[in-house]
Design an enzyme around this catalytic site. Structure first.
Site, PDB file in Angstrom:
ATOM      1  N   SER A  43     -18.963 -13.165  41.116  1.00  0.00           N
ATOM      2  CA  SER A  43     -19.783 -13.668  40.014  1.00  0.00           C
ATOM      3  C   SER A  43     -21.199 -14.050  40.423  1.00  0.00           C
ATOM      4  CB  SER A  43     -19.105 -14.878  39.368  1.00  0.00           C
ATOM      5  OG  SER A  43     -18.854 -15.892  40.337  1.00  0.00           O
ATOM      6  N   HIS A 250     -22.853 -21.843  38.291  1.00  0.00           N
ATOM      7  CA  HIS A 250     -23.367 -20.544  38.711  1.00  0.00           C
ATOM      8  C   HIS A 250     -24.886 -20.524  38.543  1.00  0.00           C
ATOM      9  CE1 HIS A 250     -19.171 -19.222  38.261  1.00  0.00           C
ATOM     10  NE2 HIS A 250     -19.502 -18.212  39.053  1.00  0.00           N
TER      11      HIS A 250
END
Length: 336
Positions: A43, A250
């Site tokens: 990711s 993230h």
């Protein structure tokens, strides 16, 4: 066609100059416009956290705002964007390496965080101290990183080199997520938890760097670049607890454009790329083409699911309080 014309022009120029004794070698550089670039990994490479994703029929959360897309747009490389949210080393091996070949010129990859269970570790450490075994969970992850991950990476990196013998391979590490504070009301990371989590990032970067260097790959460490831009800093390059939850912890668009992009592109191509408006527009324009390319892998990619942070819920905390003999109502009133 563009690449072919460039080669023809370069060859003509070299022939003409050679006639008068000025050169004896071809003028075309070894890596040129249109060369093959394969982005592998998890990711942190796919662009999860940027809130806009390619419609390729999977949960891979690939974004045109990820550093791979921006690099390809700026350099006019032919990108095969295989990185996928949730990928572990085995997923990269089983579903991504088929994109590599002897004609692949550039490869980037980040992987290992999901193998070490970082989403589960964050989930545990986000609980209040009375409910959490953050230290034990981090310790277990560190043991895995030190004892098991090196072998997995060594095997993976060997396969990458075998499949792409002519490629420049850049292995990308992870940034520290925290810088000493937690400003999100729904989570309970203590300064000690954050230090432990950051130290685990330092460890996985060290292990990954050693494995990469052993294969002649270049490792890029983003920790210094992201310093001052962690969760809850004045300008975040990493999302804190977010809605939807998949965006949490993230790098966001700034993290890719200002954090990863100059670091990775500089090592990969020899000159750092800047995310100008023209570069971003070019990357955005590639979405449909990239979606079509990735759809041929969709059946395999659908087997990979994002590894999601799970925030503490009131119901879960009440359950844990009952197990541990905590007066939940008194605690809840205090923290709220």
């Amino acid at each position: 066609m563009k690449l072919r014309l460039l080669r023809i022009v370069a060859a003509m120029a070299a022939t003409s100059l050679a006639t008068v004794g000025l050169v004896t070698t071809p003028a075309l550089p070894s890596y040129a416009v249109g060369e093959s670039y394969v982005a592998l990994g998890d990711s942190y490479s796919s662009g999860t956290g940027t809130r806009s994703y390619i419609a390729d029929g999977t949960d891979c959360l690939r974004s045109t705002y990820a550093y791979a897309s921006l690099t390809a747009a700026a350099k006019s490389y032919s990108l095969n964007f295989r990185a996928c949210s949730g990928a572990v080393v085995a997923d990269v091996t089983n579903s991504q390496l088929s994109a590599l070949s002897s004609s692949t010129r550039y490869v980037t990859i980040s992987v290992g965080g999901n193998d070490a269970g970082f989403a589960d570790v964050l989930t545990e450490c986000a609980l209040p101290a009375w409910a959490s075994d953050c230290a034990g969970t981090v310790a277990a992850a560190r043991t895995f990183i030190s004892n098991t991950l090196p072998g997995r990476l060594n095997t993976l990196y060997t396969s990458i080199r075998t499949r792409a013998p002519n490629a420049k391979v850049v292995v990308v590490g992870y940034p520290k997520i925290f810088m000493g504070e937690d400003c999100n009301l729904a989570t309970f990371f203590s300064p000690e938890d954050e230090t432990a989590l950051n130290n685990a990032v330092v460890l996985i970067n060290s292990v990954t760097s050693t494995a990469a260097s052993a294969k002649g790959f270049t490792f890029v460490n983003p920790v210094s670049r992201f310093t001052g831009h962690a969760v809850c800093d004045s300008t975040e390059w990493i999302n804190g607890f977010s809605d939807p939850v998949r965006e949490s912890y993230h790098p966001n668009r700034l993290g890719h454009a200002n954090g990863y992009l100059p670091l990775v592109s500089g090592v990969l191509t020899g000159a750092s790329v800047t995310a100008t408006s023209a570069v971003v527009a070019e990357a955005e324009a590639s979405a449909a083409e990239q979606a079509k390319l990735q759809q041929k892998y969709a059946n395999t990619d659908r087997k990979i699911k994002p590894k999601l942070f799970q925030p503490p819920t009131k119901a879960r905390l009440e359950e844990l309080a009952k197990e541990r003999g905590i007066d939940f109502d008194a605690w809840w009133a205090e923290v709220r």
